[in-house]
Design an enzyme around this catalytic site. Structure first.
Site, PDB file in Angstrom:
ATOM      1  N   ASP A 454       0.848  -1.186   0.000  1.00 17.68           N
ATOM      2  CA  ASP A 454       0.000   0.000   0.000  1.00 17.68           C
ATOM      3  C   ASP A 454       0.886   1.238   0.000  1.00 17.68           C
ATOM      4  OD1 ASP A 454      -2.407  -1.161  -0.009  1.00 17.68           O
ATOM      5  OD2 ASP A 454      -2.870  -0.876   2.098  1.00 17.68           O
ATOM      6  N   ASP A 698      -4.761  -2.528   4.772  1.00 15.29           N
ATOM      7  CA  ASP A 698      -5.280  -2.007   6.032  1.00 15.29           C
ATOM      8  C   ASP A 698      -6.798  -1.958   6.076  1.00 15.29           C
ATOM      9  OD1 ASP A 698      -5.838   0.090   4.346  1.00 15.29           O
ATOM     10  OD2 ASP A 698      -4.296   1.419   5.140  1.00 15.29           O
ATOM     11  N   ASP A 702      -9.277  -5.101   1.510  1.00  9.93           N
ATOM     12  CA  ASP A 702      -7.977  -5.732   1.250  1.00  9.93           C
ATOM     13  C   ASP A 702      -7.978  -7.205   1.639  1.00  9.93           C
ATOM     14  OD1 ASP A 702      -6.531  -3.516   0.259  1.00  9.93           O
ATOM     15  OD2 ASP A 702      -6.298  -2.726   2.272  1.00  9.93           O
TER      16      ASP A 702
END
Length: 957
Positions: A454, A698, A702
């Site tokens: 990310d 997070d 996801d």
């Protein structure tokens, strides 16, 4: 061997089917101690129980939903429920008991809920407020806890040290040796009297007890480490209102009557009822196995513990906690199911099985040869019919030697060394801000070839501030208070009013007062930055909320990439206004303003990315941000290079399979990606390109990518509970540098196990060949049962402690990753094993053949002295080989040796106890006092193995 292991003892690091796990167990033969060997493997029967429980829950909830729907249609015609408040509940000041609350929520019982006055009525009967929560009265909270229970699940009791002693005693070979020792004691005392006749038997008993207690101590320490880590895994906090203040609390402190705030990605911490909120969608699959999400609102207000918020946000009233919930009962069963065994544990069980069968074969042959020698001798003497006690003892000694060869030959410690190394690494990684949730992730991370990271919070700091704004076509820098004043003075009142209405109503965050009376902003970093911007413009959160009626709120998620709110305007005939916030390129709205939010790159990220590249690990950024922002950050981090590609999710989705095959290896940045894009990229990397993929995430969306990846890495600070639940490792400081540390520890675990396997297989080979060849050629074995038990402890428990707990070094990140198809027992290892074994066998055979001449030994005691020298030399060969095994390819084996105090202590303890065995315990260990010359020769013979190991490392393979 490697191909056989790949075919037979190969399991996935994650989500291995029960049939595969069952298959390798059945193939494991020659297991000395099943209780110990399979302690850290999954309990498949308990998992079946949990699956059955889920099916039951699914059916119960399906019936409950049907009943509740029917109840809505006939609610007016139903007579009130008969319910009497138990006297002890009434005495405590409540008007409803735990069983009644449980039946309402678990049974989705609308009839009972209406009878008790709905959610507000339940709150009154629980003596709580839906606005202020439970009052802060310690005595009242204690009484509530005693009456309604605590929010904890039943767990199996910690096992004491003596349980591990008992399990260690279940070793079949040790039990056989114990029987041999008992018979030896009886026969010895009967023929030679006490104490001389008891020496051999007591020696074996003492050796068995030493092995048992050292093994039990090691296993007990491991169990304590796992217990500590288990506690860390279960630390989950949630937002709660108590005594009028919003605060973070552990879910284990929750009580019926608490008011809990839920948002996307949260796990419902206990059974309860919906109080207020918007667009709440609940995923009940963890409890029921049902994949279709359920809408929760004022008409269907039932929230079940263990389910997850897939969309929306709400306040809930806790009604039932702990073991009174279905989740509590399910968790109690699941906890007994245990973790899946890791691929290395399974592979080394295979190695132990193969070598164990070879060892058993050699043990039987050795026993047969020794017995044949005795029988031939007696036949020649003409005494084959007459047997005395001494000959019976000799036969018993042969049997004990054969059994002890099995003890040494079956490397029971191999799979257990994996657990030891993983436990050590997991404990150390906690100190480095990484919480390992699944054992296999530790070793798998060492093979990682790709990291899909990310951007926000991982590569950047996640500390966001509004630094620039464009409102009413006027651009302002807003970095300090004076500039806010300039902006406010330039804005028309109506524009400012509209802006503040949007900021404070179209948000998932909140502005609250802490217990200390300080203003506190709750929410994601982006939400907090915008709320802080609104407050700096003179806005008041509560005032703006009360000025309009919030009709609907659609929280931000990574699919829509925007957030929306509908408010009813006051005094304008019920007119509505829709506010939108998010992706600027998706619109059809009137633009109120644009804000620029700064989130700087974390210190050290560029260096960490460079370390990954040097280690052969590709780093890719996968983000929902627009492509220009993503490219700028990726270049700053060193991720996007001149030959790499940056692509947007929508473009990626349109590519054909053939185009993807060519494109994916070059992708370094994917912007505007959806959760499905991330999942697709990971799947292609794993299956098409055979990469071992680590993925960071997070958010709730996801979860599929974290689940699909070989190693799912969830962010501990910004991560939702759903993301953490799907992850294998939680990065507690959300820092990319910590991910590199995890990779380093993963490589360390893998290489440490290889070092231990190399060391143990060398001892296995030498001990087998020496005793077998000696038995065949001389009719006797140079190493006795007691001596072999000591050697077994050196190579098993003590060897694992010394080599499997070696800390990582920076050199580990300067070599290519093992990858998915890498061989565990490498050519380098075989070179070292065979070369060192050949030297040790040669030197021991030379000592057997010419030892008396070399050391000028004469007299009746010469055989005992020679065998003691052989035993001593053999042990010191292992001591120095243990040092050589610290590095499999590097010649400098002393680098960092003093940093590993465990290694130094084990080595020191081994040498000290060897001196005690030779000089003080000779009567029991069949050894005798050695001169300084003989000691020096023994140590020198062992030491020569080190330069030989160094020469072997120069031989290319």
């Amino acid at each position: 061997m490697e191909s056989f292991l790949d075919d037979t003892f190969d399991v996935k690091a994650k989500h291995a089917p029960d049939e595969t796990l069952q298959k390798w167990r059945k193939l494991c033969g020659v297991v000395k101690n099943p209780k110990r060997r399979f302690r850290f493997t999954a309990n498949i029967s308990k998992r079946s129980e949990a699956a059955a429980m889920r099916r039951t829950n699914q059916e119960k909830l399906r019936i409950a939903v049907l009943v509740s729907k029917a109840a809505f249609q006939f609610i007016s015609s139903v007579s009130p429920s008969d319910y009497t408040v138990p006297s002890e509940v009434k005495a405590a000041g409540f008007d409803i008991c735990a069983d009644e609350l449980g039946s309402i929520v678990e049974g989705h019982d609308v009839k009972k809920l209406r009878f008790h006055g709905g959610v507000s009525g339940i709150a009154r009967k629980l003596c709580t407020s839906t606005n202020d929560g439970l009052p802060k009265d310690a005595d009242a909270l204690r009484r509530r806890q005693e009456l309604f229970g605590i929010n904890k699940f039943a767990e199996s009791e910690s096992r004491s040290f003596w349980v591990f002693v008992w399990e260690a005693l279940h070793d079949m070979t040790l039990m056989i040796l114990a029987v041999c020792a008992f018979v030896s004691l009886i026969v010895g005392i009967a023929t030679e009297g006490w104490p001389k006749g008891a020496h051999d038997g007591l020696g074996i008993v003492a050796s068995i007890m030493l092995v048992v207690f050292v093994t039990a101590t090691s296993d007990y320490r491991q169990s304590l480490q796992f217990k500590d880590l288990d506690k860390e895994k279960k630390k989950i906090s949630i937002q709660v209102t108590r005594n009028g203040f919003r605060q973070k609390m552990s879910i284990y402190d929750l009580l019926p009557g608490d008011i809990v705030h839920l948002a996307i990605g949260d796990q419902v911490p206990a059974d309860g009822l919906f109080v207020s909120g918007f667009s709440v969608l609940i995923d009940e699959s963890s409890l029921t196995g049902e994949s279709e999400p359920v809408m929760v609102g004022s008409e269907t207000p039932f929230l079940l513990s263990g389910t997850k918020v897939q969309d929306g946000s709400c306040k809930m009233l806790i009604t039932t906690v702990g073991m009174r919930t279905q989740w509590g009962k399910l968790m109690a069963t699941l906890s007994e199911g245990g973790d899946d065994e890791t691929p290395l544990q399974v592979k080394l069980n295979g190695v132990a099985t193969i070598i164990g069968k070879i060892g058993l074969f050699f043990a039987v042959i050795t026993f047969a040869v020794l017995v044949q020698g005795l029988l031939v001798r007696k036949w020649k003497d003409g005494s084959h019919v007459d047997w005395n006690a001494e000959e019976a003892m000799e036969m018993l000694e042969y049997f004990a030697i054969a059994v002890t060869i099995v003890v040494v030959a079956v490397p029971e410690g191999l799979p257990l060394a994996v657990t030891l190394s993983l436990a050590f690494a997991m404990k150390k990684m906690m100190n480095d801000k990484a919480l390992v949730r699944h054992l296999a992730a530790c070793e798998t991370m060492g093979s990682a070839t790709t990291i899909c990271s990310d951007k926000t919070g991982t590569l950047t700091t996640n500390h966001m501030t509004v630094v620039k704004s464009c409102i009413c076509m006027s651009v302002h820098e807003v970095g300090n208070p004076s500039k806010f004043a300039n902006l406010k003075s330039e804005l028309h009142d109506s524009a400012l009013k509209l802006l503040l209405q949007s900021i404070f109503n179209n948000t998932g965050g909140e502005v609250v007062m802490s217990k200390e009376g300080k203003r506190e902003i709750l929410g994601t970093p982006t939400e907090a930055a915008i709320l802080e911007f609104g407050l700096s413009l003179g806005g008041e959160f509560q005032a703006e909320r009360e000025a309009v009626k919030l009709v609907k709120l659609e929280p931000f998620n990574s699919t829509k990439k925007r957030m929306g709110a509908i408010v009813e305007l006051p005094g304008e005939g019920g007119r509505m206004r829709a506010h939108s916030k998010g992706a600027s390129e998706i619109s059809g709205y009137t633009c109120i303003g644009i804000v620029g939010i700064k989130d700087p790159v974390r210190p050290g990220v560029k260096e960490s990315v460079a370390v990954c590249h040097a280690a052969g690990i590709a780093v890719r950024m996968v983000t929902g941000d627009n492509i220009n922002t993503a490219k700028a950050i990726a270049r700053e981090c060193g991720i996007l290079t001149s030959d790499g590609i940056a692509i947007e999710g929508p473009v990626f989705r349109e590519k054909s399979q053939a185009e993807l095959l060519e494109l994916i290896p070059k992708i370094q940045v994917m912007a505007r990606s959806s959760p499905l894009d991330k999942h697709t990229l990971v799947k292609h990397l794993r299956t098409t390109f055979d990469d071992v993929v680590a993925v960071t995430g997070d958010g709730t969306n996801d979860a599929p990518a974290l689940h699909e990846a070989d190693i799912g890495l969830a962010m501990g600070i910004a991560g939702t509970e759903v993301a953490k639940e799907s992850a294998d490792v939680i990065i507690l400081d959300d820092n990319f540098s910590t991910i590199v540390t995890v990779a380093k520890w993963g490589r360390s675990v893998y290489i440490n196990i290889q070092k231990f396997v190399q060391f143990q297989l060398t001892v296995n080979v030498v001990a087998l060949v020496v005793n077998f060849s000696s038995a065949c050629m001389t009719g006797s074995a140079p190493l006795t049962a007691v001596q072999l038990l000591w050697v077994n402890m050196i190579m098993d428990t003590l060897g694992a402690l010394a080599l499997a707990t070696e800390p990582p070094n920076n050199e580990l990140m300067k070599r290519a990753p093992v990858g998915r198809k890498g061989h565990f027992i490498t050519n380098v290892m075989w070179r070292n094993i065979l070369g060192q074994s050949f030297y040790q066998f040669l030197i021991i055979w030379k000592l057997q053949a010419s030892g008396k001449l070399m050391f000028e030994l004469e007299g009746p005691n010469s055989d005992l002295v020679l065998n003691t020298i052989i035993f001593n030399s053999f042990v010191f060969c292992q001591v120095f080989n243990e040092i050589s095994s610290r590095e499999m390819e590097s010649i400098n084996v002393f680098r960092g040796i003093m940093n590993n105090y465990v290694f130094v202590m084990v080595l020191g303890a081994t040498v000290a106890f060897q001196i005690i065995i030779i000089e003080l315990l000779g009567t029991f260990a069949n050894t005798t006092h050695l001169t300084s010359h003989q000691w020096g020769a023994s140590v020198l013979i062992g030491f020569i193995g080190m330069p030989i190991a160094a020469i072997l490392k120069m031989v290319p393979v």
